[in-house]
Write an enzyme that holds these catalytic residues in place. Structure first.
Site, mmCIF file in Angstrom:
data_model
loop_
_atom_site.group_PDB
_atom_site.id
_atom_site.type_symbol
_atom_site.label_atom_id
_atom_site.label_comp_id
_atom_site.label_asym_id
_atom_site.label_seq_id
_atom_site.Cartn_x
_atom_site.Cartn_y
_atom_site.Cartn_z
ATOM 1 N N ASP A 194 0.845 -1.183 0.000
ATOM 2 C CA ASP A 194 0.000 0.000 0.000
ATOM 3 C C ASP A 194 0.887 1.242 0.000
ATOM 4 O OD1 ASP A 194 -2.422 1.351 -0.030
ATOM 5 O OD2 ASP A 194 -2.507 1.516 2.144
ATOM 6 N N TYR A 243 1.232 5.699 -0.513
ATOM 7 C CA TYR A 243 0.798 6.901 0.208
ATOM 8 C C TYR A 243 0.976 8.060 -0.755
ATOM 9 C CZ TYR A 243 0.743 9.728 4.623
ATOM 10 O OH TYR A 243 0.458 10.577 5.671
ATOM 11 N N HIS A 280 -3.696 14.025 0.917
ATOM 12 C CA HIS A 280 -3.907 13.142 2.071
ATOM 13 C C HIS A 280 -2.711 13.183 3.018
ATOM 14 C CE1 HIS A 280 -5.173 9.682 4.417
ATOM 15 N NE2 HIS A 280 -4.048 9.055 4.117
ATOM 16 N N ARG A 337 1.259 16.152 13.239
ATOM 17 C CA ARG A 337 2.452 16.949 13.559
ATOM 18 C C ARG A 337 2.143 18.431 13.337
ATOM 19 N NH1 ARG A 337 3.869 13.020 10.124
ATOM 20 N NH2 ARG A 337 4.149 14.519 8.416
ATOM 21 N N GLU A 359 -10.261 3.883 3.830
ATOM 22 C CA GLU A 359 -9.399 4.606 2.901
ATOM 23 C C GLU A 359 -9.820 4.219 1.496
ATOM 24 O OE1 GLU A 359 -5.350 5.483 5.446
ATOM 25 O OE2 GLU A 359 -5.252 4.022 3.808
ATOM 26 N N GLU A 410 -9.272 3.921 -2.222
ATOM 27 C CA GLU A 410 -8.044 3.805 -3.006
ATOM 28 C C GLU A 410 -8.312 3.113 -4.338
ATOM 29 O OE1 GLU A 410 -4.766 2.171 -0.841
ATOM 30 O OE2 GLU A 410 -5.447 2.942 1.102
ATOM 31 N N ASP A 422 -8.973 0.235 2.146
ATOM 32 C CA ASP A 422 -7.965 -0.199 3.108
ATOM 33 C C ASP A 422 -8.459 0.207 4.508
ATOM 34 O OD1 ASP A 422 -5.554 -1.289 4.004
ATOM 35 O OD2 ASP A 422 -4.577 0.661 3.989
ATOM 36 N N ARG A 425 -7.533 3.637 13.392
ATOM 37 C CA ARG A 425 -6.646 4.776 13.600
ATOM 38 C C ARG A 425 -6.039 4.818 14.997
ATOM 39 N NH1 ARG A 425 -5.393 6.036 8.519
ATOM 40 N NH2 ARG A 425 -7.221 6.642 7.285
ATOM 41 N N GLN A 456 -3.334 2.150 15.036
ATOM 42 C CA GLN A 456 -2.261 2.638 14.163
ATOM 43 C C GLN A 456 -1.444 3.736 14.837
ATOM 44 O OE1 GLN A 456 -3.755 4.263 10.491
ATOM 45 N NE2 GLN A 456 -1.734 4.883 9.755
ATOM 46 N N TYR A 485 2.599 2.882 15.173
ATOM 47 C CA TYR A 485 3.283 3.102 13.889
ATOM 48 C C TYR A 485 4.687 3.692 14.027
ATOM 49 C CZ TYR A 485 2.786 8.223 13.341
ATOM 50 O OH TYR A 485 2.890 9.579 13.461
ATOM 51 N N LYS A 530 -3.773 -1.937 10.232
ATOM 52 C CA LYS A 530 -4.103 -2.075 8.816
ATOM 53 C C LYS A 530 -4.321 -3.530 8.379
ATOM 54 C CE LYS A 530 -3.259 2.248 7.212
ATOM 55 N NZ LYS A 530 -4.125 3.010 6.302
ATOM 56 N N THR A 545 -8.512 -5.786 4.058
ATOM 57 C CA THR A 545 -8.482 -4.858 2.926
ATOM 58 C C THR A 545 -9.467 -5.393 1.901
ATOM 59 O OG1 THR A 545 -6.153 -4.312 3.302
ATOM 60 C CG2 THR A 545 -7.068 -3.810 1.130
ATOM 61 N N THR A 571 -4.764 6.463 0.165
ATOM 62 C CA THR A 571 -6.002 7.231 0.143
ATOM 63 C C THR A 571 -6.001 8.268 -0.967
ATOM 64 O OG1 THR A 571 -6.243 6.946 2.517
ATOM 65 C CG2 THR A 571 -7.510 8.706 1.504
ATOM 66 N N GLU A 620 -9.646 12.400 7.748
ATOM 67 C CA GLU A 620 -9.499 13.696 7.080
ATOM 68 C C GLU A 620 -10.830 14.436 7.014
ATOM 69 O OE1 GLU A 620 -7.024 14.027 3.312
ATOM 70 O OE2 GLU A 620 -7.494 11.897 3.415
#
Length: 389
Positions: free
Chosen positions: A106, A108, A113, A122, A179, A181, A213, A217, A220, A224, A233, A237, A324, A338
């Site tokens: 997968d 990104y 996104h 962040r 997600e 995709e 996917d 959250r 994750q 992560y 994850k 899927t 995504t 999001e």
């Protein structure tokens, strides 16, 4: 004999012809192709043994010249009359996982996104990490948990730690997400130690599917750092049952958005493989987002080139997904984290203010693209319903 009538405006006309694996009533799984609202049994019409298999893998492994030959034969056959026993209504068959998934990766690839998640996770730093515009970021998933559309999704459990908690706890995910995709299916693999260039993309990739996917959250977020997604994850899927051939997407090809700084030499040439595809996300029967695939920063050709640039082999049945799909506007965001800005800005679904998925929720993702005949082609949908942990 049966002649299939294709209504004007059908998303599954002769410009599409997506493949599937299906079981007819009382029959065994075999390869079919969709025309309008019918599935044509290819083993019964073309008499080639690979179409009597319960997956597309044997056919996909034969290569692009064979894919084109079969597409021409199918176009000719379905334009005329077909044996009654070879034609089934879509509503009468059981659609199955269309290919044996060898590996699953997968990516990104959406700048929108990645930037949105960067701002969420962040807030005091640059949204994109320094490597993001130099390479297609990705992670390896679990091929064994790729399931076909319509498969119920059991809410996962794992460790999670909320910001107001001192220590982690184990339990069901409280922030279950989607997600939206696009996934790409490798037909012809490559040797270990070799590479696949951007210019060879069409020789290796057979077609595209829709992907959801599913993402926990909270699991994750806790796991992560430092090695990336794992249990958040890997539980499921979902993919659509229809594999749209890359040949059907020629009219949808567009350049990617401008890539600055210019990609390194091994990623150049892939910029011509952007795709103008419109996705739709429906939550409990209500459309909540329309993500535009044309906004994706990295193309599928660049993703495959990066996947193999270190000599990693790819195999028939490999699935790699785009990550995504999101656009610059709120209604174009392809994940609920999001869309609701981390749960702080709920959306209204069927009269309720909603953030993440509840048990019993159902999500369906669909998509259309421009067709070579001037109309539109469809991907069908990838649908899943959430069951309790």
């Amino acid at each position: 004999m049966t002649r299939i009538a294709v209504p004007e405006g059908s998303l599954f006309g002769l410009a599409n012809l997506p493949y599937c694996v299906f079981s007819p009533p009382g029959g065994t799984p075999r390869v079919g192709v969709r025309v309008a609202d019918s599935v044509v049994d290819l083993a019964a019409t073309l008499r080639d043994e690979e179409f009597a298999e319960p997956s597309l893998n044997a056919f996909m492994a034969q290569g692009r010249a064979r894919w084109n030959e079969v597409r021409e034969r199918i176009t000719e056959l379905v334009s005329g009359e077909l044996p009654d026993a070879a034609v089934h209504a879509v509503s009468d068959v059981k659609l199955r996982l269309p290919f044996e998934v060898a590996d699953y990766v997968d990516f990104y690839a959406s700048e929108h996104h990645a930037s949105n998640l960067g701002r969420l996770f962040r807030p005091d730093a640059e949204p994109l990490l320094p490597n993001w515009k130099h390479l297609p970021v990705g992670y390896h998933g679990r091929s064994g948990t790729v399931v076909v559309s319509g498969t119920d999704i059991v809410r996962p459990s794992g460790q999670r730690k909320a910001p107001d908690e001192d220590t982690p706890t184990f339990g069901e995910s409280r922030r279950l997400d989607i997600e939206a995709e696009l996934g790409f299916v490798v037909g012809v693999g490559s040797e270990l130690g070799g590479t696949v260039s951007c210019t060879d993309f069409a020789e290796h990739v057979f077609g595209a599917v829709l992907v959801n996917d599913w993402s926990a959250r909270d699991i994750q977020a806790w796991e992560y750092v430092p090695l990336g997604p794992f249990l958040g994850k890997s539980f499921a899927t979902s993919i659509s049952p229809w594999v749209v051939p890359m040949a059907a997407l020629e009219a949808a090809r567009v350049p990617t958005p401008p890539q600055d700084p210019p990609p390194l030499p091994y990623l150049r040439g892939g910029e011509s493989w952007g795709l103008d595809i419109d996705l739709s996300v429906v939550w409990n029967g209500e459309e909540v987002a329309r993500p535009p695939y044309r906004e994706m920063y990295w193309s599928p050709a660049q993703m495959l080139a990066h996947l193999t640039c270190n000599g990693a082999s790819c195999r028939t049945g490999d699935l790699y997904a785009s990550g995504t799909v999101s656009g610059p506007r709120r209604h174009e965001r392809g994940a609920f984290i999001e869309l609701t800005w981390g749960g702080k800005e709920p959306v209204e679904v069927a009269g309720q203010q909603r953030t993440f998925l509840l048990d019993g929720d159902e999500v369906a993702i669909s998509a259309t693209a421009a067709a070579v005949d001037g109309g539109r082609i469809g991907f069908g949908e990838v649908r899943g319903r959430i069951l309790p942990a």
